[in-house]
Design an enzyme around this catalytic site. Structure first.
Site, mmCIF file in Angstrom:
data_model
loop_
_atom_site.group_PDB
_atom_site.id
_atom_site.type_symbol
_atom_site.label_atom_id
_atom_site.label_comp_id
_atom_site.label_asym_id
_atom_site.label_seq_id
_atom_site.Cartn_x
_atom_site.Cartn_y
_atom_site.Cartn_z
ATOM 1 C CB ALA A 13 47.012 -20.486 52.071
ATOM 2 C CG ASP A 42 46.748 -21.627 48.056
ATOM 3 O OD1 ASP A 42 46.963 -22.756 47.552
ATOM 4 O OD2 ASP A 42 47.564 -21.052 48.793
ATOM 5 N NE ARG A 92 66.710 -26.905 45.780
ATOM 6 C CZ ARG A 92 67.783 -26.166 45.665
ATOM 7 N NH1 ARG A 92 67.666 -24.895 45.334
ATOM 8 N NH2 ARG A 92 68.969 -26.666 45.873
ATOM 9 N NE ARG A 98 66.949 -24.289 39.341
ATOM 10 C CZ ARG A 98 66.004 -23.392 39.558
ATOM 11 N NH1 ARG A 98 65.715 -23.032 40.778
ATOM 12 N NH2 ARG A 98 65.338 -22.867 38.565
ATOM 13 C CG ASP A 159 69.236 -15.477 42.833
ATOM 14 O OD1 ASP A 159 69.351 -16.333 43.714
ATOM 15 O OD2 ASP A 159 68.439 -15.587 41.880
ATOM 16 C CG HIS A 187 66.103 -18.285 41.181
ATOM 17 N ND1 HIS A 187 66.886 -17.660 42.111
ATOM 18 C CD2 HIS A 187 65.190 -19.003 41.876
ATOM 19 C CE1 HIS A 187 66.469 -17.973 43.322
ATOM 20 N NE2 HIS A 187 65.440 -18.792 43.206
#
Length: 332
Positions: A13, A42, A92, A98, A159, A187
């Site tokens: 979703a 979900d 994030r 991170r 990336d 990453h």
């Protein structure tokens, strides 16, 4: 027409899935002749939103979509799937590091690894998108011991796409003219975007990017930092994390894994490290890979200069630290 395959997208979703589901259903990922049964997983609180997503997928009238299964039950979501996009994770937000994500998200991927182990096909191809993607993929594999570790990958294709776009723009060529731009490591902001092995087509011939763009200072400084910090720049501008570009990259990653890479071309994927290029072993590390018959192989024999070696060591060290923190969280 082939038999339908079952494909699960978690966080179905959410924003990334909203762009990704159409790509999958349209045939951009698994091929124009491959029917799909889509499992949309979900959390219970998102089932109302997911209902709207299902309506939209139906309204797209995509011939390859043979069924849509919205669910909050991992047993249903992961049941007999042949490909898994693990997108669902705490996103994030601006100002977050991170490492702030790691403690919360690693527990999600422990549970999903256990569910994959129990319900998915043993040949399932798993792509982890949710951050920190490399370490989440490592934990997911650890808790799915009956599935080969090679079947768990992390997405560094975003990336790579960012890096390829930067090189193409700098050289004033189309994106399709640039290939073999690499991403080494995590990453994260320690990743190393590497154009030293990249090629660019100029007219009828293909030349090394470093010959077409002999600007070592730009390639080692602005290019690297622009790609490393692109995610944060998107968040600062958009007030939300990358979604459309992340979805495109997820589709690119799985398409190449499923259908293979062309001879002489390679792509970046976070895969379980065997220590190639002096990267640490037993972390999920982004390497250049070539792919045939749904099996990836780390490209060997690329020359690594001192600058690159230092960058590879730095990002590897971060992954070792993340692994240690993640395992401590999982064992609590």
């Amino acid at each position: 027409m082939l038999e339908p395959i079952k494909v699960v997208v978690t966080g179905a979703a959410g924003q990334i899935a909203y762009s990704l589901l159409y790509q999958i259903g349209k045939g951009d990922v698994f091929g124009q002749d491959q029917p799909i049964i889509m499992h949309l997983l979900d959390i219970p609180a998102m089932m109302g939103v997911l209902e709207g997503v299902v309506m939209e997928m139906m309204d797209c009238a995509l011939p390859l979509v043979r069924g849509i299964v919205p669910t909050a039950d991992p047993a249903v979501g992961f049941g007999d799937v042949e490909a898994a996009f693990l997108v669902g994770a705490m996103p994030r937000k601006e100002g977050m590091e991170r490492k702030d994500l790691l403690a919360a998200n690693v527990k999600i991927f422990k549970v999903q690894g256990q569910a994959l182990d129990k319900y998915a096909k043993k040949t399932v191809k798993v792509l982890v998108v949710g951050n920190p993607a490399n370490t989440n993929a490592l934990i997911c594999a650890k808790y799915a011991p009956s599935i080969p570790k090679e079947n768990f990958t992390a997405m560094t294709r975003l990336d790579q796409n960012r890096a390829q776009a930067q090189i193409a723009a700098r050289l004033g060529v189309g994106i399709e003219s640039v290939r073999n731009v690499l991403i080494w490591g995590n990453h994260s902001s320690t990743q190393y975007p590497d154009a030293r092995h990249a090629l660019v087509k100029k007219g009828a011939e293909e030349v090394k990017v470093t010959d077409a763009l002999p600007d070592t200072a730009w390639l080692q400084d602005q290019f690297v930092t622009t790609v490393q910090k692109r995610g944060a720049a998107v968040i600062a501008a958009r007030k939300m994390s990358s979604a459309m570009s992340a979805a495109k990259a997820a589709g690119d990653h799985m398409r190449d894994w499923w259908l293979g890479t062309s001879d002489g071309s390679f792509v970046s994927m976070g895969v379980i490290s065997d220590g190639s290029y002096n990267a640490p072993s037993d972390v999920v590390f982004s390497f250049p890979v070539s792919i045939k018959n749904k099996q990836w192989t780390i490209v060997q024999g690329l020359a690594i200069d001192d600058f690159s070696r230092g960058k590879i060591e730095q990002t590897g060290q971060e992954l070792v630290e993340e692994r240690q923190e993640a395992l401590a969280v999982c064992e609590d």
